[in-house]
Motif scaffolding. Structure first.
Motif, short mmCIF file in Angstrom:
data_model
loop_
_atom_site.label_atom_id
_atom_site.label_comp_id
_atom_site.label_asym_id
_atom_site.label_seq_id
_atom_site.Cartn_x
_atom_site.Cartn_y
_atom_site.Cartn_z
N ASP A 108 6.47 -24.52 9.58
CA ASP A 108 7.52 -24.61 8.56
C ASP A 108 7.80 -26.05 8.14
OD1 ASP A 108 7.85 -21.89 8.45
OD2 ASP A 108 9.62 -21.84 9.76
N GLU A 109 7.54 -27.00 9.04
CA GLU A 109 7.85 -28.41 8.77
C GLU A 109 6.60 -29.28 8.63
OE1 GLU A 109 10.84 -29.46 8.16
OE2 GLU A 109 11.81 -27.55 8.61
N PRO B 231 14.06 -29.33 18.42
CA PRO B 231 14.75 -28.14 17.90
C PRO B 231 15.23 -27.16 18.96
CG PRO B 231 12.40 -27.74 17.87
CD PRO B 231 12.60 -29.12 18.50
N GLN C 75 5.62 -21.38 14.65
CA GLN C 75 6.28 -21.16 13.36
C GLN C 75 7.12 -22.37 12.96
OE1 GLN C 75 9.72 -18.45 13.05
NE2 GLN C 75 8.57 -17.31 11.49
N LEU C 76 7.84 -22.93 13.90
CA LEU C 76 8.65 -24.12 13.63
C LEU C 76 7.80 -25.27 13.10
CD1 LEU C 76 11.16 -24.52 16.61
CD2 LEU C 76 11.73 -24.44 14.18
N ILE D 291 17.39 -20.09 16.32
CA ILE D 291 16.08 -19.95 15.68
C ILE D 291 15.71 -18.51 15.39
CG2 ILE D 291 14.83 -19.90 17.86
CD1 ILE D 291 12.63 -21.50 16.59
N LEU E 65 11.83 -32.66 14.93
CA LEU E 65 12.52 -31.53 14.32
C LEU E 65 13.93 -31.42 14.88
CD1 LEU E 65 9.69 -28.83 14.37
CD2 LEU E 65 10.10 -30.66 12.71
N THR F 62 7.62 -21.37 18.35
CA THR F 62 7.31 -22.80 18.36
C THR F 62 6.25 -23.13 17.31
OG1 THR F 62 7.87 -22.96 20.71
CG2 THR F 62 6.50 -24.72 19.79
#
Length: 268
Positions: A118-119, A136, A114-115, A141, A128, A112
């Motif tokens: 990344d954005e 997401p 990392q998500l 993932i 997301l 989570t």
């Protein structure tokens, strides 16, 4: 008076889908592939890199543990990415159930973060995912033991059905203010019970968990979405919350009950 412009069908469907996904919680449904363990394996899975990330970027502010996404360095992002790559290269089914529990909770929370990184910058995790998605959670993932996994797979097809523990909802973090806090310690096979009880206590005693204002009791939407995990009816759910509350007990509440959740990003 001008007539309102008609909503085009694709936009309408997207809005309808997003709304329905926001309120329809996934059921607990076992993915039998993961229902396996080796209780004779005494080896531990290493989570030091995740602990390093928490130590560096988790900030305690009042009742919230906030993650300082904007401060994460390129080097530390690489450490997080490598941690995820390392543990997903292992097959957790070859470990004990306690090791597996820590594995899945830490992996869920690390993925989570990392998500978001990344954005980043992003105002909410709900922004997301694909165009027709509310967040997401249904996106592939990661891959473990040759199986592609979503966050929903980890929570609702592995953690909830295998362990049947309502405290799981206090342990997995969705990067939002309304969510139970991201734990400041990485889960391990030896500290899991202490961390689960601590997470339950912090959330049920926080205003985002349960708040009384006059004749209205405001509960986290978690108790609405996943009510059956906490009890068979409203009073049973309140009784389960009371197990961890230090303040006014909720069982027997006869006033109004409403639910709310803050999806804004859990950052300072």
């Amino acid at each position: 008076m001008n007539k309102p412009l008609p909503i085009k069908a694709p936009i309408f469907l997207a809005l309808l889908l997003a709304t329905s996904q926001a309120v329809a919680a996934p059921k607990s449904e076992l993915w039998s592939f993961w229902d396996k363990s080796d209780q004779n394996n005494s080896n531990a899975i290493e989570h030091k890199a995740w602990q390093q990330t928490l130590d560096t970027y988790l900030v305690e502010k009042g009742q919230h543990n906030l993650f300082n996404y904007s401060a994460v360095s390129t080097a530390d992002k690489a450490v997080l990415d490598q941690y995820i790559a390392t543990i997903t290269s292992k097959d957790p089914r070859s470990y004990s159930l306690d090791e597996q529990f820590a594995y899945w909770v830490n992996l869920y929370n690390a993925l989570t973060v990392q998500l978001i990184l990344d954005e980043y910058p992003v105002k909410s995790i709900t922004k997301l995912g694909g165009f027709l998605s509310f967040g997401p959670w249904d996106d592939d993932i990661t891959t473990v033991a040759g199986k592609k996994l979503t966050l929903n797979d980890i929570e609702h097809r592995i953690l909830r059905p295998i362990w049947n523990d309502s405290r799981i909802h206090y342990a997995v973090n969705c990067a939002s203010f309304g969510c139970p806090n991201l734990a400041s310690e990485a889960f391990t096979s030896t500290n899991k019970e202490v961390l689960l009880d601590s997470a339950a206590s912090h959330f049920t005693n926080s205003e985002k968990g349960a708040r009384i204002e006059g004749s209205t009791l405001t509960l986290s939407s978690i108790y609405d979405w996943y009510g059956s995990d906490f009890g068979d009816d409203e009073q049973a759910i309140l009784r389960e919350i009371d197990k961890y509350r230090d303040g006014k007990k909720l069982e027997g509440w006869s006033g109004k009950i409403k639910y709310e959740y803050d999806w804004s990003l859990n950052q300072p």
